[in-house]
Design an enzyme around this catalytic site. Structure first.
Site, PDB file in Angstrom:
ATOM      1  N   PHE A  84      76.031 -13.476  36.162  1.00 32.21           N
ATOM      2  CA  PHE A  84      76.687 -13.826  34.899  1.00 32.21           C
ATOM      3  C   PHE A  84      75.954 -15.009  34.278  1.00 32.21           C
ATOM      4  O   PHE A  84      75.557 -15.945  34.972  1.00 32.21           O
ATOM      5  CB  PHE A  84      78.145 -14.219  35.138  1.00 32.21           C
ATOM      6  CG  PHE A  84      79.073 -13.059  35.429  1.00 32.21           C
ATOM      7  CD1 PHE A  84      78.667 -11.746  35.294  1.00 32.21           C
ATOM      8  CD2 PHE A  84      80.385 -13.299  35.816  1.00 32.21           C
ATOM      9  CE1 PHE A  84      79.531 -10.694  35.549  1.00 32.21           C
ATOM     10  CE2 PHE A  84      81.260 -12.252  36.071  1.00 32.21           C
ATOM     11  CZ  PHE A  84      80.828 -10.948  35.940  1.00 32.21           C
ATOM     12  N   CYS A  95      75.696 -14.660  40.647  1.00 31.40           N
ATOM     13  CA  CYS A  95      75.296 -13.672  41.646  1.00 31.40           C
ATOM     14  C   CYS A  95      73.804 -13.698  41.957  1.00 31.40           C
ATOM     15  O   CYS A  95      73.340 -12.989  42.852  1.00 31.40           O
ATOM     16  CB  CYS A  95      75.713 -12.278  41.190  1.00 31.40           C
ATOM     17  SG  CYS A  95      77.473 -12.182  40.827  1.00 31.40           S
ATOM     18  N   HIS A 118      80.208  -6.845  47.011  1.00 31.55           N
ATOM     19  CA  HIS A 118      79.362  -7.804  46.289  1.00 31.55           C
ATOM     20  C   HIS A 118      79.704  -9.209  46.754  1.00 31.55           C
ATOM     21  O   HIS A 118      80.783  -9.735  46.467  1.00 31.55           O
ATOM     22  CB  HIS A 118      79.599  -7.662  44.790  1.00 31.55           C
ATOM     23  CG  HIS A 118      78.623  -8.412  43.943  1.00 31.55           C
ATOM     24  ND1 HIS A 118      77.722  -9.327  44.449  1.00 31.55           N
ATOM     25  CD2 HIS A 118      78.400  -8.398  42.592  1.00 31.55           C
ATOM     26  CE1 HIS A 118      77.005  -9.831  43.476  1.00 31.55           C
ATOM     27  NE2 HIS A 118      77.388  -9.279  42.344  1.00 31.55           N
ATOM     28  N   HIS A 120      70.110  -4.631  42.939  1.00 29.42           N
ATOM     29  CA  HIS A 120      71.343  -5.396  42.694  1.00 29.42           C
ATOM     30  C   HIS A 120      72.536  -4.445  42.803  1.00 29.42           C
ATOM     31  O   HIS A 120      73.528  -4.779  43.440  1.00 29.42           O
ATOM     32  CB  HIS A 120      71.279  -6.047  41.317  1.00 29.42           C
ATOM     33  CG  HIS A 120      72.396  -7.001  41.033  1.00 29.42           C
ATOM     34  ND1 HIS A 120      72.754  -7.997  41.908  1.00 29.42           N
ATOM     35  CD2 HIS A 120      73.233  -7.101  39.966  1.00 29.42           C
ATOM     36  CE1 HIS A 120      73.774  -8.691  41.394  1.00 29.42           C
ATOM     37  NE2 HIS A 120      74.076  -8.157  40.221  1.00 29.42           N
ATOM     38  N   LYS A 151      75.179  -3.108  48.742  1.00 28.33           N
ATOM     39  CA  LYS A 151      76.525  -3.478  48.278  1.00 28.33           C
ATOM     40  C   LYS A 151      77.511  -2.315  48.411  1.00 28.33           C
ATOM     41  O   LYS A 151      78.717  -2.526  48.398  1.00 28.33           O
ATOM     42  CB  LYS A 151      76.485  -3.940  46.818  1.00 28.33           C
ATOM     43  CG  LYS A 151      75.836  -5.299  46.584  1.00 28.33           C
ATOM     44  CD  LYS A 151      75.948  -5.706  45.122  1.00 28.33           C
ATOM     45  CE  LYS A 151      75.316  -7.068  44.846  1.00 28.33           C
ATOM     46  NZ  LYS A 151      73.847  -7.022  44.845  1.00 28.33           N
ATOM     47  N   GLU A 209      69.924  -1.482  35.184  1.00 28.02           N
ATOM     48  CA  GLU A 209      68.958  -1.782  36.246  1.00 28.02           C
ATOM     49  C   GLU A 209      67.994  -0.602  36.420  1.00 28.02           C
ATOM     50  O   GLU A 209      66.796  -0.804  36.655  1.00 28.02           O
ATOM     51  CB  GLU A 209      69.668  -2.085  37.561  1.00 28.02           C
ATOM     52  CG  GLU A 209      68.713  -2.529  38.661  1.00 28.02           C
ATOM     53  CD  GLU A 209      69.399  -3.033  39.919  1.00 28.02           C
ATOM     54  OE1 GLU A 209      68.688  -3.557  40.792  1.00 28.02           O
ATOM     55  OE2 GLU A 209      70.632  -2.910  40.029  1.00 28.02           O
TER      56      GLU A 209
END
Length: 413
Positions: A399, A163, A340, A303, A335, A314
């Site tokens: 990830f 991502c 996403h 994010h 998002k 975050e």
């Protein structure tokens, strides 16, 4: 002297609009692109929602024979690049082809093609597998197509970091221009992984929202009732250009990219660091490269995935970097509207950040209903806000513990 890098072209294919104006207006209106999945039967799936692209016509961009030889992620990336280059007017000017590069990425690549061709292999015989299978599958085919169409001979390759892919692609392109390897680079990310196999994998990982009865409310970053992210698809492509090159050809300038930070969590294959250490390192690095004060930054396009862990950690990272200033920052997660977009998220969200600074309006984080004391910053809930902001950050984390943060500021000559 540090080279200045500006943004001269934007292109987007997204769940809330397949051109820049529609995309931007949808964000400001708080429009959700999340619906029931229509591209395949979800009866056997416990997740039945996603942010799919609507009304995308590949024939608008490609010859039908050509588009049949492209995976959907390639169509999105190539289509967004055509938009961005048309917007930049680069092809109407004099430029050296060897000084123009293309660096785009995809987190997953041609998984739709992989599933279809694997099914053919199992049901029929090896000879039925398409001779275009490999070119349709590989992530680096997007920069390949773009360079072939336009004759660009500069740096040309693909980035994959889950991502964080889109942001890494843009950051690396920025560094190439700074280093003098190119004067213009077409960059960003594309993704089209809303497929049965990918949906099953993410769902079984328990990463996705199961709010199937209220799709538009499923992506709810920083809200206490968030229960996972919503898969999206699309592409965000940007034309980055060395300032003097842009000036010489009279290019329109949207903003200036001023920093790029990256780091590794060294923690877990899917979970972010519990104190947001890696994210904080990347933010600090982007700010340091910008040469600006932290007080110059007033907005973060977060994010903000809508997963329980990401949004909490975050928030910790932002507080770690900005201290008391954190409560005064405008923060939002687009998002909440687009879902996403995985490897395309960084490109699409870079565009949102750029337009926010240019227009001095912060898109909202929609679906914010229940405050979470662990996510207690100003996330621009539900309604867009006019602001006076000089610079902002766009953050993306992937990830594997990959972190990438980009710094942009309003352009001043």
């Amino acid at each position: 002297m540090k080279k200045r890098v500006v943004i001269t072209g934007l292109g987007v294919i997204s769940p809330v609009g397949n051109d820049i104006n529609t995309f931007w207006n949808s964000l400001l209106e708080g429009k959700s692109g999340v619906k029931k999945i229509e591209s395949f039967d979800t009866e056997q799936f416990n997740v039945k929602i996603a942010a799919e692209i609507k009304d995308f016509d590949p024939d608008k961009y490609f010859d039908p024979r050509e588009s049949r030889r492209m995976d959907r992620f390639t169509q999105f990336g190539f289509g967004a690049a055509i938009q961005a280059l048309d917007d930049s007017k680069l092809m109407d000017s004099d430029f050296a082809p060897e000084r123009v590069g293309v660096i785009t990425g995809s987190g997953i690549g041609g998984i739709q093609t992989l599933e279809a061709q694997h099914s053919l292999l199992l049901k029929k015989k090896p000879r039925f597998v398409s001779p275009f299978f490999i070119p349709m599958l590989i992530p680096d085919i997007v920069p390949g197509y773009i360079s072939i169409k336009y004759g660009f001979q500069g740096p040309n390759y693909s980035v994959t970091s889950a991502c964080a892919t889109g942001s890494h692609s843009i950051g690396i392109a920025y560094r190439h221009i700074m280093a003098g390897d190119a004067e213009v680079i077409v960059t960003g990310g594309s993704e089209a992984s809303i497929t049965p196999l990918a949906l099953a994998g993410f769902s079984n990982m328990k990463a996705l929202s199961k709010r199937n009865d209220e799709p538009e409310k499923a992506s709810r970053p920083f809200d206490k009732e968030r229960d996972g992210f919503v898969m999206g698809e699309g592409s965000g492509i940007i034309v980055l250009e060395e300032l003097e090159h842009a000036r010489k050809r009279g290019a329109k300038i949207y903003g200036e990219m001023v920093g790029y930070g990256f780091s590794g969590d060294a923690h877990h294959i899917t979970a972010p660091h519990s104190e947001g250490k890696g994210a904080a390192l990347a933010m600090e690095a982007a700010i340091k490269m910008s040469g600006m004060s932290k007080q110059d930054f007033g907005y973060i396009n977060a994010h903000g995935t809508s997963t329980p862990l990401n949004d909490k950690f975050e928030t910790k990272a932002i507080k770690k970097v900005f201290g008391e200033q954190a409560k005064d920052l405008s923060i939002s997660s687009t998002k909440s509207m687009t879902g996403h977009l995985l490897g395309a998220a960084g490109g699409v969200e870079f565009i949102a950040l750029t337009l926010s600074l240019k227009n001095q309006i912060i898109p909202p984080t929609i679906n914010y209903e229940f405050p979470d004391p662990e996510c207690d910053l100003d996330i621009t809930p539900n309604i867009a806000q006019e602001v006076d902001v000089l610079a902002g950050l766009s953050s993306n984390f992937g990830f594997g513990g990959h972190n990438a943060v980009i710094a942009v500021k309003k352009y001043k000559s």
